[in-house]
Design a protein around this motif. Sequence first.
Motif, PDB file in Angstrom:
ATOM      1  N   PRO A 157      -2.076  -3.799  -0.882  1.00  0.00           N
ATOM      2  CA  PRO A 157      -1.408  -4.610   0.143  1.00  0.00           C
ATOM      3  C   PRO A 157      -0.431  -5.628  -0.461  1.00  0.00           C
ATOM      4  CG  PRO A 157      -3.741  -4.413   0.633  1.00  0.00           C
ATOM      5  CD  PRO A 157      -3.547  -3.866  -0.747  1.00  0.00           C
ATOM      6  N   ARG A 158      -0.829  -6.256  -1.560  1.00  0.00           N
ATOM      7  CA  ARG A 158       0.054  -7.230  -2.221  1.00  0.00           C
ATOM      8  C   ARG A 158       1.318  -6.552  -2.725  1.00  0.00           C
ATOM      9  NH1 ARG A 158       1.209  -7.601  -7.061  1.00  0.00           N
ATOM     10  NH2 ARG A 158      -0.559  -6.321  -7.754  1.00  0.00           N
ATOM     11  N   LEU A 159       1.175  -5.367  -3.285  1.00  0.00           N
ATOM     12  CA  LEU A 159       2.322  -4.650  -3.833  1.00  0.00           C
ATOM     13  C   LEU A 159       3.297  -4.257  -2.726  1.00  0.00           C
ATOM     14  CD1 LEU A 159       3.226  -3.653  -6.635  1.00  0.00           C
ATOM     15  CD2 LEU A 159       2.149  -1.461  -6.113  1.00  0.00           C
ATOM     16  N   LEU A 160       2.781  -3.800  -1.598  1.00  0.00           N
ATOM     17  CA  LEU A 160       3.645  -3.424  -0.480  1.00  0.00           C
ATOM     18  C   LEU A 160       4.393  -4.635   0.067  1.00  0.00           C
ATOM     19  CD1 LEU A 160       1.254  -0.963   1.403  1.00  0.00           C
ATOM     20  CD2 LEU A 160       3.211  -0.359  -0.038  1.00  0.00           C
ATOM     21  N   GLU A 161       3.685  -5.748   0.158  1.00  0.00           N
ATOM     22  CA  GLU A 161       4.317  -6.975   0.649  1.00  0.00           C
ATOM     23  C   GLU A 161       5.412  -7.446  -0.312  1.00  0.00           C
ATOM     24  OE1 GLU A 161       5.292 -10.010   3.086  1.00  0.00           O
ATOM     25  OE2 GLU A 161       3.900  -8.363   3.527  1.00  0.00           O
ATOM     26  N   GLU A 162       5.171  -7.291  -1.591  1.00  0.00           N
ATOM     27  CA  GLU A 162       6.128  -7.720  -2.615  1.00  0.00           C
ATOM     28  C   GLU A 162       7.453  -6.974  -2.491  1.00  0.00           C
ATOM     29  OE1 GLU A 162       6.344  -7.376  -7.462  1.00  0.00           O
ATOM     30  OE2 GLU A 162       4.393  -7.818  -6.522  1.00  0.00           O
ATOM     31  N   HIS A 163       7.405  -5.715  -2.027  1.00  0.00           N
ATOM     32  CA  HIS A 163       8.629  -4.911  -1.940  1.00  0.00           C
ATOM     33  C   HIS A 163       9.062  -4.683  -0.494  1.00  0.00           C
ATOM     34  CE1 HIS A 163       8.607  -4.141  -6.226  1.00  0.00           C
ATOM     35  NE2 HIS A 163       7.313  -3.846  -6.154  1.00  0.00           N
ATOM     36  N   ARG A 164       8.660  -5.590   0.366  1.00  0.00           N
ATOM     37  CA  ARG A 164       9.066  -5.524   1.770  1.00  0.00           C
ATOM     38  C   ARG A 164      10.608  -5.498   1.872  1.00  0.00           C
ATOM     39  NH1 ARG A 164       7.361  -8.070   6.837  1.00  0.00           N
ATOM     40  NH2 ARG A 164       5.552  -9.015   5.808  1.00  0.00           N
ATOM     41  N   GLY A 165      11.113  -4.630   2.757  1.00  0.00           N
ATOM     42  CA  GLY A 165      12.551  -4.584   2.994  1.00  0.00           C
ATOM     43  C   GLY A 165      13.330  -3.708   2.038  1.00  0.00           C
ATOM     44  N   MET A 191       6.050  -5.883   5.305  1.00  0.00           N
ATOM     45  CA  MET A 191       6.051  -4.472   4.948  1.00  0.00           C
ATOM     46  C   MET A 191       7.472  -3.909   5.009  1.00  0.00           C
ATOM     47  SD  MET A 191       3.011  -4.008   4.151  1.00  0.00           S
ATOM     48  CE  MET A 191       1.406  -4.768   4.380  1.00  0.00           C
ATOM     49  N   PRO A 192       7.734  -2.732   4.405  1.00  0.00           N
ATOM     50  CA  PRO A 192       9.093  -2.198   4.379  1.00  0.00           C
ATOM     51  C   PRO A 192       9.680  -2.058   5.774  1.00  0.00           C
ATOM     52  CG  PRO A 192       7.638  -0.948   2.931  1.00  0.00           C
ATOM     53  CD  PRO A 192       6.771  -1.874   3.700  1.00  0.00           C
ATOM     54  N   VAL A 244      10.014   2.970  -6.854  1.00  0.00           N
ATOM     55  CA  VAL A 244       9.107   4.120  -6.832  1.00  0.00           C
ATOM     56  C   VAL A 244       7.753   3.663  -7.365  1.00  0.00           C
ATOM     57  CG1 VAL A 244       8.641   6.463  -7.632  1.00  0.00           C
ATOM     58  CG2 VAL A 244      10.997   5.743  -7.184  1.00  0.00           C
ATOM     59  N   LEU A 245       6.724   3.869  -6.568  1.00  0.00           N
ATOM     60  CA  LEU A 245       5.357   3.503  -6.941  1.00  0.00           C
ATOM     61  C   LEU A 245       4.578   4.767  -7.289  1.00  0.00           C
ATOM     62  CD1 LEU A 245       4.566   1.051  -3.974  1.00  0.00           C
ATOM     63  CD2 LEU A 245       5.662   0.513  -6.136  1.00  0.00           C
ATOM     64  N   GLY A 246       3.694   4.673  -8.279  1.00  0.00           N
ATOM     65  CA  GLY A 246       2.869   5.813  -8.636  1.00  0.00           C
ATOM     66  C   GLY A 246       2.065   5.538  -9.885  1.00  0.00           C
ATOM     67  N   SER A 247       1.294   6.515 -10.292  1.00  0.00           N
ATOM     68  CA  SER A 247       0.552   6.381 -11.543  1.00  0.00           C
ATOM     69  C   SER A 247       1.510   6.563 -12.714  1.00  0.00           C
ATOM     70  CB  SER A 247      -0.555   7.426 -11.618  1.00  0.00           C
ATOM     71  OG  SER A 247       0.004   8.715 -11.795  1.00  0.00           O
ATOM     72  N   PRO A 248       1.169   6.057 -13.900  1.00  0.00           N
ATOM     73  CA  PRO A 248       2.041   6.266 -15.064  1.00  0.00           C
ATOM     74  C   PRO A 248       2.349   7.745 -15.300  1.00  0.00           C
ATOM     75  CG  PRO A 248       0.396   4.605 -15.567  1.00  0.00           C
ATOM     76  CD  PRO A 248       0.036   5.170 -14.215  1.00  0.00           C
ATOM     77  N   ARG A 249       1.351   8.635 -15.107  1.00  0.00           N
ATOM     78  CA  ARG A 249       1.578  10.066 -15.307  1.00  0.00           C
ATOM     79  C   ARG A 249       2.603  10.596 -14.316  1.00  0.00           C
ATOM     80  NH1 ARG A 249       0.049  14.404 -12.716  1.00  0.00           N
ATOM     81  NH2 ARG A 249      -1.340  13.238 -11.343  1.00  0.00           N
ATOM     82  N   GLN A 250       2.503  10.173 -13.050  1.00  0.00           N
ATOM     83  CA  GLN A 250       3.443  10.652 -12.038  1.00  0.00           C
ATOM     84  C   GLN A 250       4.849  10.098 -12.274  1.00  0.00           C
ATOM     85  OE1 GLN A 250       1.231   9.097  -8.791  1.00  0.00           O
ATOM     86  NE2 GLN A 250       0.008  10.960  -8.479  1.00  0.00           N
ATOM     87  N   LEU A 251       4.941   8.813 -12.604  1.00  0.00           N
ATOM     88  CA  LEU A 251       6.254   8.209 -12.845  1.00  0.00           C
ATOM     89  C   LEU A 251       6.964   8.870 -14.014  1.00  0.00           C
ATOM     90  CD1 LEU A 251       5.271   4.450 -12.341  1.00  0.00           C
ATOM     91  CD2 LEU A 251       6.637   5.864 -10.776  1.00  0.00           C
ATOM     92  N   ALA A 252       6.190   9.314 -15.016  1.00  0.00           N
ATOM     93  CA  ALA A 252       6.784   9.945 -16.189  1.00  0.00           C
ATOM     94  C   ALA A 252       7.377  11.315 -15.878  1.00  0.00           C
ATOM     95  CB  ALA A 252       5.734  10.083 -17.287  1.00  0.00           C
ATOM     96  N   LEU A 253       7.055  11.888 -14.704  1.00  0.00           N
ATOM     97  CA  LEU A 253       7.599  13.187 -14.325  1.00  0.00           C
ATOM     98  C   LEU A 253       9.020  13.094 -13.781  1.00  0.00           C
ATOM     99  CD1 LEU A 253       4.437  14.639 -12.498  1.00  0.00           C
ATOM    100  CD2 LEU A 253       5.310  15.309 -14.753  1.00  0.00           C
TER     101      LEU A 253
END
Length: 399
Positions: A63-71, A1-2, A33-42
């Motif tokens: 959980p997989r996504l958080l582990e992928e961007h650990r650190g 995790m981060p 930055v993680l989010g929905s496509p609508r949020q990221l587009a803002l």
Amino acid sequence: MPADPLTVIGIGPDGWPGLTSAAQAALTAAEVVLGSPRQLALLPPASGAERVAWPSPLSEGLPRLLEEHRGRRVCVLASGDPTFHGIGTTLVRLLGADAVHVIPHPSSVSLACARLGWPQDQVQVVSTVTNPVDRLHPHLQPNRRLLILSRTAQTPAAVAQLLVARGYGNSTFTVLEQLDGPAERVRTTTAADWSHDVDPLNVIAVHCPPDAPVLSTVPGLPDDAYEHDGQLTKREVRAVSLSRLATVPGQLLWDIGGGAGSIAIEWSRHHPTCRAIAIERDPTRAKRLERNATALGAAVTVVEGAAPAALEGLESPDAIFIGGGATAAGLFDACWSALGPGGRLVANGVTLETEALIIQWYKTFGGDLVRLDVQRASAIGTMTGWRPALPVTIWSITK
């Protein structure tokens, strides 16, 4: 995790200009930055962070996504207030409070109340994002104000249809779209007259009429509120039994021998966080129980099977009601073992065989034993007299 705390930022339809300086600084410093496509587009196009849209289904991929961007320095975008029916609560549960830093934005509820002039502390909030629309039923009460968090653009029409079916068609019905954004729109009709297309980002406000039909969340609904074949814990007995079960918000009930489901349903209607598992061995009754739970908006899971075998692997209960099948071998032992300290058990008996067994349990374990006799006024020719129902023996005990 981060390694550093993950930052969760609430964002509204107005996007970057509506963010606080702290939120803008966190996003500027972020690597991901993680989010929905609508949020990221803002976010502004110049933002150098890697933008990653949520996987589907989110619950499995998070959980997989958080582990992928650990650190890495990670920011998560959320609609409005992240800890109010939002991703912030999920992330705290996964990572712990110390690993999550939340920068909130005004929630859709606070914005809606500001537009309507409603006091937030007197409004019932119901989410249809993760719950079916029928969960509204327990909250439909005369003169009640509800704010309903929509799942899609179709949710307002589904809510209006439910209100009309329940006799609440005269409710004041307001749909607030894109709150606090440049495309904000607020429209009000009655539920019966609602027939508009709406933006997927919407909140529904309902003010129930003062003369609307009453189906209280207090135990003891009228017997005709249920579809049943006679296998129903009657109104007065139900109220006494549920008082012994001592319904507590957030707790789980096992209703064994569910029948029409009245005990499980009224336990669940007590509070939005109450849940019940109803065990019913008859397939026809199990389907009927499901229909009753849907019609009354109760969080009841139906398990088709005979106890005690059907209890295997179920989530541990806080309370157990034995309304049928008490004479099955090993049933009481299985129920008693499943309860933790402070757990409540209530068993009802009508037949002599069940009553004898309940009395034996009472002699062995203690608790409280009552016999309830109910008589109802009924016509006798041109006059009126009392007709007694079968007496019910009720045993209750706290472990």
